[in-house]
Design a protein around this motif. Sequence first.
Motif, PDB file in Angstrom:
ATOM      1  N   ALA A 404       0.768  -1.203  -0.057  1.00  0.00           N
ATOM      2  CA  ALA A 404       0.076   0.067  -0.012  1.00  0.00           C
ATOM      3  C   ALA A 404       0.867   1.240  -0.146  1.00  0.00           C
ATOM      4  O   ALA A 404       0.357   2.189  -0.853  1.00  0.00           O
ATOM      5  CB  ALA A 404      -0.786   0.102   1.246  1.00  0.00           C
ATOM      6  N   LEU A 405       2.075   1.395   0.839  1.00  0.00           N
ATOM      7  CA  LEU A 405       2.874   2.450   0.681  1.00  0.00           C
ATOM      8  C   LEU A 405       3.490   2.697  -0.528  1.00  0.00           C
ATOM      9  O   LEU A 405       3.597   3.617  -0.960  1.00  0.00           O
ATOM     10  CB  LEU A 405       3.958   2.302   1.922  1.00  0.00           C
ATOM     11  N   ASP A 406       4.000   1.500  -1.302  1.00  0.00           N
ATOM     12  CA  ASP A 406       4.698   1.651  -2.343  1.00  0.00           C
ATOM     13  C   ASP A 406       3.746   2.256  -3.325  1.00  0.00           C
ATOM     14  O   ASP A 406       4.328   2.880  -4.321  1.00  0.00           O
ATOM     15  CB  ASP A 406       5.075   0.252  -2.745  1.00  0.00           C
ATOM     16  N   ALA A 407       2.385   1.773  -3.270  1.00  0.00           N
ATOM     17  CA  ALA A 407       1.599   2.125  -4.427  1.00  0.00           C
ATOM     18  C   ALA A 407       1.103   3.525  -4.259  1.00  0.00           C
ATOM     19  O   ALA A 407       1.073   4.394  -5.097  1.00  0.00           O
ATOM     20  CB  ALA A 407       0.055   1.358  -4.194  1.00  0.00           C
ATOM     21  N   TRP A 408       0.898   4.129  -2.900  1.00  0.00           N
ATOM     22  CA  TRP A 408       0.849   5.538  -2.834  1.00  0.00           C
ATOM     23  C   TRP A 408       1.935   6.356  -3.037  1.00  0.00           C
ATOM     24  O   TRP A 408       1.847   7.433  -3.846  1.00  0.00           O
ATOM     25  CB  TRP A 408       0.447   5.924  -1.379  1.00  0.00           C
ATOM     26  N   THR A 417       9.060   2.469  -2.963  1.00  0.00           N
ATOM     27  CA  THR A 417       9.757   2.335  -1.706  1.00  0.00           C
ATOM     28  C   THR A 417      10.256   0.784  -1.665  1.00  0.00           C
ATOM     29  O   THR A 417      10.945   0.486  -0.912  1.00  0.00           O
ATOM     30  CB  THR A 417       8.680   2.730  -0.705  1.00  0.00           C
ATOM     31  N   GLY A 418       9.495  -0.048  -2.591  1.00  0.00           N
ATOM     32  CA  GLY A 418       9.916  -1.483  -2.384  1.00  0.00           C
ATOM     33  C   GLY A 418       9.451  -2.146  -1.263  1.00  0.00           C
ATOM     34  O   GLY A 418       8.279  -1.704  -0.602  1.00  0.00           O
ATOM     35  N   LEU A 419       9.972  -3.287  -0.835  1.00  0.00           N
ATOM     36  CA  LEU A 419       9.802  -4.016   0.353  1.00  0.00           C
ATOM     37  C   LEU A 419      10.395  -3.137   1.606  1.00  0.00           C
ATOM     38  O   LEU A 419      11.491  -3.767   2.299  1.00  0.00           O
ATOM     39  CB  LEU A 419       9.954  -5.446   0.428  1.00  0.00           C
ATOM     40  N   LEU A 420       9.691  -2.243   2.096  1.00  0.00           N
ATOM     41  CA  LEU A 420      10.489  -1.295   3.294  1.00  0.00           C
ATOM     42  C   LEU A 420      10.821  -2.171   4.688  1.00  0.00           C
ATOM     43  O   LEU A 420      11.950  -2.065   5.192  1.00  0.00           O
ATOM     44  CB  LEU A 420       9.732  -0.144   3.503  1.00  0.00           C
ATOM     45  N   ILE A 421       9.684  -2.815   5.090  1.00  0.00           N
ATOM     46  CA  ILE A 421       9.792  -3.603   6.195  1.00  0.00           C
ATOM     47  C   ILE A 421       9.867  -5.105   6.207  1.00  0.00           C
ATOM     48  O   ILE A 421      10.806  -5.619   6.652  1.00  0.00           O
ATOM     49  CB  ILE A 421       8.424  -3.416   6.834  1.00  0.00           C
ATOM     50  N   THR A 422       9.330  -5.722   5.273  1.00  0.00           N
ATOM     51  CA  THR A 422       9.283  -7.057   4.894  1.00  0.00           C
ATOM     52  C   THR A 422      10.699  -7.410   4.371  1.00  0.00           C
ATOM     53  O   THR A 422      10.910  -8.895   4.217  1.00  0.00           O
ATOM     54  CB  THR A 422       8.251  -7.714   4.081  1.00  0.00           C
TER      55      THR A 422
END
Length: 552
Positions: A404-408, A417-422
Amino acid sequence: MALTSFFQSDTPRSAAPRTLPILGWLVALICLLPMAAVAVAAATGGTETVQHLIGTVLGRYTGNTLLLVALVSIGTFAIGTGAAWLVTMTRFPGVRLFEIALVLPLAFPAYVLAYAYTHILDHPGIVQTTLRSVMGWGPRDYWFPEIRSLGGAAAMLVLVLYPYVYLLSRAAFIQQSGSTFMAARALGSRPLAAFFRVSLPLARPAIAAGVLLAVMETIADFGTVAYFGVQTFATGIYTSWFSMGDRAGAAQLALCLLSFALLLAVLERTQRGQAKYHDPSRGQRHHPPLTLTGWPATGAIALCSVPVLFGALFPIIALLNMGIGSEQDLLSSRYLGFIRNSLVLATTAAGLTLVAAITVGYYLRSRPGRPSTIAAYIARLGYAVPGGVIAVGLLVPFAAFDNALDAWMRATFDISTGLLITGSIWLLVFAYMVRFLAAALGAYEGGQALVHANMDAASRSLGKGPFATLRRVHLPILTPSLLTALLIVFVDVMKELPATLIMRPFNYDTLAVQAYRLASDERLNGAAVPSLVIVAVGLLPVILICRQVGRR
């Protein structure tokens, strides 16, 4: 210094009581997150996946898991309780050595034993090769037990998990009064009959706790059953997630396993709370040990030697032999990377878990009541949850957040932003914290019993707040317990496989992952090298436990 600086607060002392519950419940909610996420993902996965699982694999997973649990329960009970009674209630040559040696298999992950015994007992192994050479048999002329089977997996798990039952039942036998046993002997019962009628029932709560602990480890095991090709819930979660790409199916399998694990945890807490025994003479009259000679002594030595030989000595010899003949170089840059990754994960997770344990434990001590008790209970639940379930429970919400963050960010700023946490190691570290917080909390609370309540009252009378009391009074006294907790979590993280296998960042492998990969490719000689390093590290807390056993 890290611990004291963490609890060094610049806030006023009056704010500390309000901060402590927030920190304690923050830790509890982090531990609750993966279980809640699994339940939500399973509930929103649709009935199609459930129907497919029921019609295909669910019955097989359930049957194999329950049969494995039954075999491990019987095996650990028989070996752990029998060995504990022999070294506690009898005296025979070498009994002091066996008191310590019987704990050694605890250093081995079950999947390491699986690699060693496959090398020994498989068709091309030394046992069957020698048998064919001596007897002149062909490959189809004889029958030999199949090591890669459910029975083989149960045997590996029994050999590494019986020390849980041994340690708890031994402590229970030591604490028993000798008057009840001697009364049974005076009424005509033979020693073995008195054991079954008196000693065993009195030690039942401790034995049941040890067996249930072994069962929880059994349902959480992935490396052994995956290598032996036994389909259980643990392997089903991994297969559904990676091989089939069915995240809803993985979540629903994880929910089934989570329900079973929590049921076992509730049963363990219930039986421990209800089973009580009081004997006012216990502290005044201890049971006189029976001196064994002749054939009884020989039988006791043989019974105590079998789990030590098959659970520690033979696997070490086999792994050393396999490792010497392999082409793996521990000093190569590749292996140094595996070791570095393992140490970074283990050190970071151990430190974070210890801080969380201190937070929850001190909250429970300084603010006793229902809220702190519930928070501590939630924090302990992670030990009953398999690593694969925790991995799925953390990946589902954080992967959705990352997407969701990457899409936004793409839509708003044209930035990915890619996989920022995972895609980081921090989510894996939090999975370790959830999984092993109960072990650290138990060690911390055990040491906290040495801190008398008068010390807290004296600190408050001198104007010190809760955090200052913790930093200046509690932590210095608790240093041995804190180091024990740190070491236990460190080694557990080094051995942990399912969560690491599922959640590790890309190209970030550890010794456990490397051993599993080589063994999966049938390169057992290569798998012996990282396995030996894991066992060597695992011996550290076992030596610590052995020293405590020796002192007692």
